[in-house]
Design a protein around this motif. Structure first.
Motif, PDB file in Angstrom:
ATOM      1  N   UNK A 252       0.823  -1.205   0.000  1.00  0.00           N
ATOM      2  CA  UNK A 252       0.000   0.000   0.000  1.00  0.00           C
ATOM      3  C   UNK A 252       0.862   1.263   0.000  1.00  0.00           C
ATOM      4  N   UNK A 253       1.872   1.289   0.857  1.00  0.00           N
ATOM      5  CA  UNK A 253       2.754   2.456   0.921  1.00  0.00           C
ATOM      6  C   UNK A 253       3.572   2.624  -0.361  1.00  0.00           C
ATOM      7  N   UNK A 254       3.893   1.519  -1.020  1.00  0.00           N
ATOM      8  CA  UNK A 254       4.592   1.595  -2.299  1.00  0.00           C
ATOM      9  C   UNK A 254       3.676   2.178  -3.365  1.00  0.00           C
ATOM     10  N   UNK A 255       2.424   1.718  -3.395  1.00  0.00           N
ATOM     11  CA  UNK A 255       1.452   2.258  -4.354  1.00  0.00           C
ATOM     12  C   UNK A 255       1.210   3.744  -4.107  1.00  0.00           C
ATOM     13  N   UNK A 256       1.302   4.174  -2.847  1.00  0.00           N
ATOM     14  CA  UNK A 256       1.098   5.579  -2.499  1.00  0.00           C
ATOM     15  C   UNK A 256       2.352   6.421  -2.746  1.00  0.00           C
ATOM     16  N   UNK A 257       3.471   5.782  -3.107  1.00  0.00           N
ATOM     17  CA  UNK A 257       4.690   6.510  -3.411  1.00  0.00           C
ATOM     18  C   UNK A 257       5.622   6.728  -2.238  1.00  0.00           C
ATOM     19  N   UNK A 258       5.349   6.129  -1.081  1.00  0.00           N
ATOM     20  CA  UNK A 258       6.184   6.332   0.103  1.00  0.00           C
ATOM     21  C   UNK A 258       7.344   5.343   0.199  1.00  0.00           C
ATOM     22  N   UNK A 259       7.295   4.259  -0.576  1.00  0.00           N
ATOM     23  CA  UNK A 259       8.350   3.237  -0.572  1.00  0.00           C
ATOM     24  C   UNK A 259       8.813   3.022  -2.001  1.00  0.00           C
ATOM     25  N   UNK A 260      10.114   2.878  -2.192  1.00  0.00           N
ATOM     26  CA  UNK A 260      10.710   2.650  -3.512  1.00  0.00           C
ATOM     27  C   UNK A 260      10.435   1.206  -3.962  1.00  0.00           C
ATOM     28  N   UNK A 261       9.751   0.989  -5.093  1.00  0.00           N
ATOM     29  CA  UNK A 261       9.382  -0.360  -5.521  1.00  0.00           C
ATOM     30  C   UNK A 261      10.569  -1.266  -5.852  1.00  0.00           C
ATOM     31  N   UNK A 262      11.667  -0.719  -6.331  1.00  0.00           N
ATOM     32  CA  UNK A 262      12.818  -1.560  -6.690  1.00  0.00           C
ATOM     33  C   UNK A 262      13.391  -2.303  -5.496  1.00  0.00           C
ATOM     34  N   UNK A 263      13.206  -1.771  -4.306  1.00  0.00           N
ATOM     35  CA  UNK A 263      13.764  -2.407  -3.111  1.00  0.00           C
ATOM     36  C   UNK A 263      12.999  -3.656  -2.704  1.00  0.00           C
ATOM     37  N   UNK A 264      11.877  -3.943  -3.364  1.00  0.00           N
ATOM     38  CA  UNK A 264      11.016  -5.058  -2.949  1.00  0.00           C
ATOM     39  C   UNK A 264      11.011  -6.237  -3.916  1.00  0.00           C
ATOM     40  N   UNK A 265      11.743  -6.170  -4.987  1.00  0.00           N
ATOM     41  CA  UNK A 265      11.655  -7.195  -6.033  1.00  0.00           C
ATOM     42  C   UNK A 265      11.966  -8.602  -5.552  1.00  0.00           C
ATOM     43  N   UNK A 266      12.958  -8.776  -4.747  1.00  0.00           N
ATOM     44  CA  UNK A 266      13.407 -10.109  -4.322  1.00  0.00           C
ATOM     45  C   UNK A 266      13.135 -10.355  -2.831  1.00  0.00           C
ATOM     46  N   UNK A 267      12.085  -9.747  -2.298  1.00  0.00           N
ATOM     47  CA  UNK A 267      11.837  -9.807  -0.860  1.00  0.00           C
ATOM     48  C   UNK A 267      10.450 -10.354  -0.554  1.00  0.00           C
ATOM     49  N   UNK A 268      10.405 -11.389   0.276  1.00  0.00           N
ATOM     50  CA  UNK A 268       9.129 -11.879   0.809  1.00  0.00           C
ATOM     51  C   UNK A 268       8.991 -11.280   2.206  1.00  0.00           C
ATOM     52  N   UNK A 269       7.815 -10.742   2.502  1.00  0.00           N
ATOM     53  CA  UNK A 269       7.609  -9.997   3.746  1.00  0.00           C
ATOM     54  C   UNK A 269       6.589 -10.725   4.615  1.00  0.00           C
ATOM     55  N   UNK A 270       6.959 -10.959   5.873  1.00  0.00           N
ATOM     56  CA  UNK A 270       6.032 -11.574   6.824  1.00  0.00           C
ATOM     57  C   UNK A 270       6.085 -10.790   8.130  1.00  0.00           C
ATOM     58  N   UNK A 271       4.961 -10.701   8.810  1.00  0.00           N
ATOM     59  CA  UNK A 271       4.908 -10.034  10.105  1.00  0.00           C
ATOM     60  C   UNK A 271       3.524  -9.481  10.381  1.00  0.00           C
ATOM     61  N   UNK A 272       3.148  -9.512  11.639  1.00  0.00           N
ATOM     62  CA  UNK A 272       1.871  -8.936  12.088  1.00  0.00           C
ATOM     63  C   UNK A 272       2.121  -7.518  12.551  1.00  0.00           C
ATOM     64  N   UNK A 273       1.187  -6.631  12.266  1.00  0.00           N
ATOM     65  CA  UNK A 273       1.297  -5.241  12.707  1.00  0.00           C
ATOM     66  C   UNK A 273       0.489  -4.998  13.969  1.00  0.00           C
ATOM     67  N   UNK A 274       1.091  -4.264  14.894  1.00  0.00           N
ATOM     68  CA  UNK A 274       0.342  -3.732  16.013  1.00  0.00           C
ATOM     69  C   UNK A 274      -0.348  -2.461  15.543  1.00  0.00           C
ATOM     70  N   UNK A 275      -1.354  -2.020  16.251  1.00  0.00           N
ATOM     71  CA  UNK A 275      -2.072  -0.812  15.845  1.00  0.00           C
ATOM     72  C   UNK A 275      -1.187   0.429  15.877  1.00  0.00           C
ATOM     73  N   UNK A 276      -0.106   0.366  16.641  1.00  0.00           N
ATOM     74  CA  UNK A 276       0.826   1.493  16.708  1.00  0.00           C
ATOM     75  C   UNK A 276       1.921   1.410  15.645  1.00  0.00           C
TER      76      UNK A 276
END
Length: 139
Positions: A89-113
């Motif tokens: 979502x943040x990448x689509x909004x322009x806050x994260x650079x998309x090239x940095x995510x090409x070879x990365x699998x992301x896992x983790x739960x977010x707290x509300x904070x």
């Protein structure tokens, strides 16, 4: 219109499968829709991600947001998709650079904070992502 993609991992038993997490921000009434066979705990990710993004000082889009999890036929359960959804979502909004995510699998739960919490099965998911990237890299 903005579209971005990240990767996560679904566990079916002890077998891991790469899951493409796409975020589309488009014109329309503000609403977040999650598609791709999510279970009830994953459907709650909409609210966790929204709160985590806002409480981390970022702006949540006031537009129509669609989050897609592919392949759609693969059942997806758990909160470990939260961080991948937020990053997409943040990448689509322009806050994260998309090239940095090409070879990365992301896992983790977010707290509300915005804190990232540990999840069960992280080792199995990491091994599955590594094996999948070795055989066919997600690009």
């Amino acid at each position: 219109m903005a579209l971005a993609r990240t990767w996560s991992v679904a566990l079916v038993g002890l077998e891991g499968h790469l899951v493409e997490v796409e975020a589309d921000i488009s014109q329309g009434l503000p609403k977040t829709t999650l598609i791709g066979l999510p279970d009830a705990s994953l459907t709650e990710a909409r609210d966790r991600v929204r709160a985590a993004v806002v409480n981390s000082g970022e702006r949540f889009p006031d537009r129509k947001v669609t989050i897609g999890l592919s392949p759609a036929t693969l059942p997806k359960a758990g909160s470990h998709y939260d961080v991948a959804i937020a990053v997409s979502l943040l990448t689509a909004a322009g806050a994260v650079e998309p090239r940095s995510l090409r070879q990365t699998a992301i896992i983790g739960e977010l707290g509300l904070d915005g804190r990232i919490r540990e999840v069960r099965g992280a080792l199995a998911m990491t091994l599955a992502a590594r094996a999948s990237s070795a055989s066919s890299s997600p690009t």
